[in-house]
Design a protein around this motif. Structure first.
Motif, mmCIF file in Angstrom:
data_model
loop_
_atom_site.group_PDB
_atom_site.id
_atom_site.type_symbol
_atom_site.label_atom_id
_atom_site.label_comp_id
_atom_site.label_asym_id
_atom_site.label_seq_id
_atom_site.Cartn_x
_atom_site.Cartn_y
_atom_site.Cartn_z
ATOM 1 N N LEU A 20 -28.134 -19.491 11.557
ATOM 2 C CA LEU A 20 -27.247 -18.636 11.346
ATOM 3 C C LEU A 20 -26.128 -19.048 11.001
ATOM 4 C CD1 LEU A 20 -28.213 -16.316 14.402
ATOM 5 C CD2 LEU A 20 -28.925 -16.211 12.205
ATOM 6 N N ALA A 21 -25.426 -18.108 10.120
ATOM 7 C CA ALA A 21 -23.962 -18.414 9.572
ATOM 8 C C ALA A 21 -23.214 -17.637 10.628
ATOM 9 C CB ALA A 21 -23.673 -17.610 8.285
ATOM 10 N N ASP A 22 -21.917 -18.216 10.557
ATOM 11 C CA ASP A 22 -20.830 -17.621 11.424
ATOM 12 C C ASP A 22 -19.842 -16.498 10.650
ATOM 13 O OD1 ASP A 22 -18.603 -17.078 13.098
ATOM 14 O OD2 ASP A 22 -18.975 -18.741 14.539
ATOM 15 N N ILE A 23 -19.999 -15.185 10.900
ATOM 16 C CA ILE A 23 -19.096 -14.711 9.953
ATOM 17 C C ILE A 23 -17.755 -14.978 10.128
ATOM 18 C CG2 ILE A 23 -18.670 -12.686 11.720
ATOM 19 C CD1 ILE A 23 -19.477 -10.812 9.623
ATOM 20 N N GLY A 24 -17.008 -15.583 11.209
ATOM 21 C CA GLY A 24 -15.723 -16.149 11.281
ATOM 22 C C GLY A 24 -15.356 -17.039 10.156
ATOM 23 N N GLU A 25 -16.385 -17.718 9.302
ATOM 24 C CA GLU A 25 -16.172 -18.653 8.559
ATOM 25 C C GLU A 25 -16.422 -18.265 7.156
ATOM 26 O OE1 GLU A 25 -18.696 -21.867 9.550
ATOM 27 O OE2 GLU A 25 -17.628 -22.116 11.682
ATOM 28 N N VAL A 26 -16.884 -17.008 6.991
ATOM 29 C CA VAL A 26 -17.104 -16.591 5.636
ATOM 30 C C VAL A 26 -15.820 -16.190 5.254
ATOM 31 C CG1 VAL A 26 -17.983 -14.281 4.609
ATOM 32 C CG2 VAL A 26 -19.153 -15.370 6.389
ATOM 33 N N ASN A 54 -35.765 -7.705 10.140
ATOM 34 C CA ASN A 54 -36.789 -7.777 11.184
ATOM 35 C C ASN A 54 -36.534 -9.106 12.189
ATOM 36 O OD1 ASN A 54 -37.917 -5.232 10.511
ATOM 37 N ND2 ASN A 54 -39.060 -6.261 9.048
ATOM 38 N N VAL A 55 -35.547 -9.777 12.061
ATOM 39 C CA VAL A 55 -35.401 -10.873 12.891
ATOM 40 C C VAL A 55 -35.323 -10.638 14.327
ATOM 41 C CG1 VAL A 55 -33.382 -12.315 13.357
ATOM 42 C CG2 VAL A 55 -34.417 -12.615 11.151
ATOM 43 N N ASP A 56 -35.763 -11.195 15.092
ATOM 44 C CA ASP A 56 -35.791 -11.133 16.462
ATOM 45 C C ASP A 56 -34.730 -12.195 17.171
ATOM 46 O OD1 ASP A 56 -36.389 -10.905 19.340
ATOM 47 O OD2 ASP A 56 -38.353 -11.073 19.219
ATOM 48 N N ILE A 57 -33.817 -11.419 17.443
ATOM 49 C CA ILE A 57 -32.471 -12.260 18.019
ATOM 50 C C ILE A 57 -33.023 -13.154 19.396
ATOM 51 C CG2 ILE A 57 -30.716 -10.746 17.234
ATOM 52 C CD1 ILE A 57 -30.375 -9.745 19.902
ATOM 53 N N ARG A 58 -34.055 -12.755 19.983
ATOM 54 C CA ARG A 58 -34.507 -13.638 21.180
ATOM 55 C C ARG A 58 -35.078 -15.023 20.635
ATOM 56 N NH1 ARG A 58 -38.177 -8.998 23.467
ATOM 57 N NH2 ARG A 58 -38.565 -9.100 21.276
ATOM 58 N N THR A 59 -35.577 -14.812 19.469
ATOM 59 C CA THR A 59 -36.125 -16.038 18.976
ATOM 60 C C THR A 59 -35.622 -16.746 17.739
ATOM 61 O OG1 THR A 59 -37.579 -14.931 17.701
ATOM 62 C CG2 THR A 59 -38.642 -15.284 19.793
ATOM 63 N N VAL A 60 -34.619 -16.135 17.334
ATOM 64 C CA VAL A 60 -33.845 -16.742 15.956
ATOM 65 C C VAL A 60 -33.345 -18.152 16.450
ATOM 66 C CG1 VAL A 60 -31.683 -15.589 16.534
ATOM 67 C CG2 VAL A 60 -32.418 -16.042 13.968
ATOM 68 N N CYS A 95 -28.146 -10.329 10.551
ATOM 69 C CA CYS A 95 -28.250 -11.220 11.855
ATOM 70 C C CYS A 95 -27.434 -12.310 11.439
ATOM 71 C CB CYS A 95 -29.640 -11.454 12.297
ATOM 72 S SG CYS A 95 -29.895 -12.412 13.786
ATOM 73 N N TYR A 96 -26.496 -12.629 12.396
ATOM 74 C CA TYR A 96 -25.498 -13.633 12.079
ATOM 75 C C TYR A 96 -24.799 -14.100 13.552
ATOM 76 C CZ TYR A 96 -22.437 -9.533 11.621
ATOM 77 O OH TYR A 96 -21.662 -8.263 11.927
ATOM 78 N N LYS A 97 -24.017 -14.998 13.510
ATOM 79 C CA LYS A 97 -23.269 -15.449 14.684
ATOM 80 C C LYS A 97 -21.698 -15.048 14.619
ATOM 81 C CE LYS A 97 -23.715 -19.693 14.192
ATOM 82 N NZ LYS A 97 -23.724 -21.194 14.293
ATOM 83 N N TYR A 98 -21.287 -14.653 15.819
ATOM 84 C CA TYR A 98 -19.741 -14.231 15.724
ATOM 85 C C TYR A 98 -19.192 -15.078 16.937
ATOM 86 C CZ TYR A 98 -15.387 -11.882 16.573
ATOM 87 O OH TYR A 98 -14.128 -11.591 16.453
ATOM 88 N N ILE A 105 -24.860 -13.819 19.044
ATOM 89 C CA ILE A 105 -25.660 -13.465 18.069
ATOM 90 C C ILE A 105 -25.342 -12.090 17.749
ATOM 91 C CG2 ILE A 105 -28.022 -13.552 17.145
ATOM 92 C CD1 ILE A 105 -28.279 -16.161 18.679
ATOM 93 N N VAL A 106 -25.041 -11.506 16.479
ATOM 94 C CA VAL A 106 -25.170 -10.192 16.286
ATOM 95 C C VAL A 106 -26.229 -9.982 15.303
ATOM 96 C CG1 VAL A 106 -23.710 -8.409 15.218
ATOM 97 C CG2 VAL A 106 -22.473 -10.310 16.314
ATOM 98 N N LYS A 107 -26.857 -8.540 15.665
ATOM 99 C CA LYS A 107 -27.794 -8.165 14.788
ATOM 100 C C LYS A 107 -27.483 -6.490 14.776
ATOM 101 C CE LYS A 107 -32.571 -7.014 13.774
ATOM 102 N NZ LYS A 107 -34.025 -7.038 14.753
ATOM 103 N N ILE A 108 -27.590 -6.217 13.359
ATOM 104 C CA ILE A 108 -27.093 -4.697 12.853
ATOM 105 C C ILE A 108 -28.428 -4.050 12.144
ATOM 106 C CG2 ILE A 108 -24.565 -5.277 12.921
ATOM 107 C CD1 ILE A 108 -24.657 -5.487 9.959
ATOM 108 N N GLY A 109 -28.271 -2.908 12.292
ATOM 109 C CA GLY A 109 -29.155 -2.035 11.650
ATOM 110 C C GLY A 109 -28.669 -0.624 11.401
ATOM 111 N N PHE A 110 -29.385 0.084 10.689
ATOM 112 C CA PHE A 110 -28.736 1.367 10.024
ATOM 113 C C PHE A 110 -29.861 2.448 10.480
ATOM 114 C CE2 PHE A 110 -26.732 -2.065 7.733
ATOM 115 C CZ PHE A 110 -25.637 -1.724 7.784
ATOM 116 N N GLU A 111 -29.490 3.756 10.713
ATOM 117 C CA GLU A 111 -30.177 4.707 10.690
ATOM 118 C C GLU A 111 -30.656 5.365 9.437
ATOM 119 O OE1 GLU A 111 -29.493 7.916 13.472
ATOM 120 O OE2 GLU A 111 -28.371 6.692 14.848
ATOM 121 N N ASP A 112 -31.766 5.968 9.386
ATOM 122 C CA ASP A 112 -32.220 6.826 8.028
ATOM 123 C C ASP A 112 -31.667 7.877 8.237
ATOM 124 O OD1 ASP A 112 -33.159 7.395 5.823
ATOM 125 O OD2 ASP A 112 -35.178 7.459 6.495
ATOM 126 N N THR A 113 -30.383 8.264 7.777
ATOM 127 C CA THR A 113 -29.641 9.713 7.923
ATOM 128 C C THR A 113 -28.800 10.084 6.845
ATOM 129 O OG1 THR A 113 -28.439 10.852 9.532
ATOM 130 C CG2 THR A 113 -27.934 8.756 9.357
#
Length: 77
Positions: A14-20, A3-9, A44-47, A51-59
Motif C-alpha cells: 500500500l502507498a502511504d498517502i502522507g508521501e503523496v 473490493n480489497v479486504d483490509i484484513r488480508t491486504v 485502500c492506502y496507508k496513513y 490502513i484506510v479503506k474508503i467507499g461511496f454510497e450510490d446516492t
C-alpha cells in the motif's frame, strides 16, 4: 480495487498517502493523474501506521449536502 479486504491486504504493497506529492502547477486532470499514479489504489492506502479503506454510497446526495448537514447538526448541539 475497491473490493480489497483490509484484513488480508499486504501493508507493504500500500502507498502511504502522507508521501503523496501533488504538483499544483499541473492541470486538474494532471493532478488527478499524479495522485492516482502515486496512491495506486484510491480505495485502500496507508496513513502512517493505519490502513484506510474508503467507499461511496450510490446516492444523489452530494458531499456538500452532507457537510452542510453535519455543520447544522454540530451547531445545534
Amino acid at each position: 480495487m475497491k473490493n480489497v479486504d483490509i484484513r488480508t491486504v499486504k501493508r507493504e504493497e500500500l502507498a502511504d498517502i502522507g508521501e503523496v506529492k501533488i504538483n499544483k502547477e499541473k492541470s486538474r486532470e494532471g493532478q488527478i493523474r499524479d495522485y492516482l499514479e502515486q496512491i495506486k489504489n484510491p480505495y485502500c492506502y496507508k496513513y502512517g501506521e493505519y490502513i484506510v479503506k474508503i467507499g461511496f454510497e450510490d446516492t444523489t446526495v452530494t458531499l456538500t449536502d452532507r457537510l452542510q448537514e453535519l455543520i447544522l447538526k454540530t451547531a445545534n448541539v
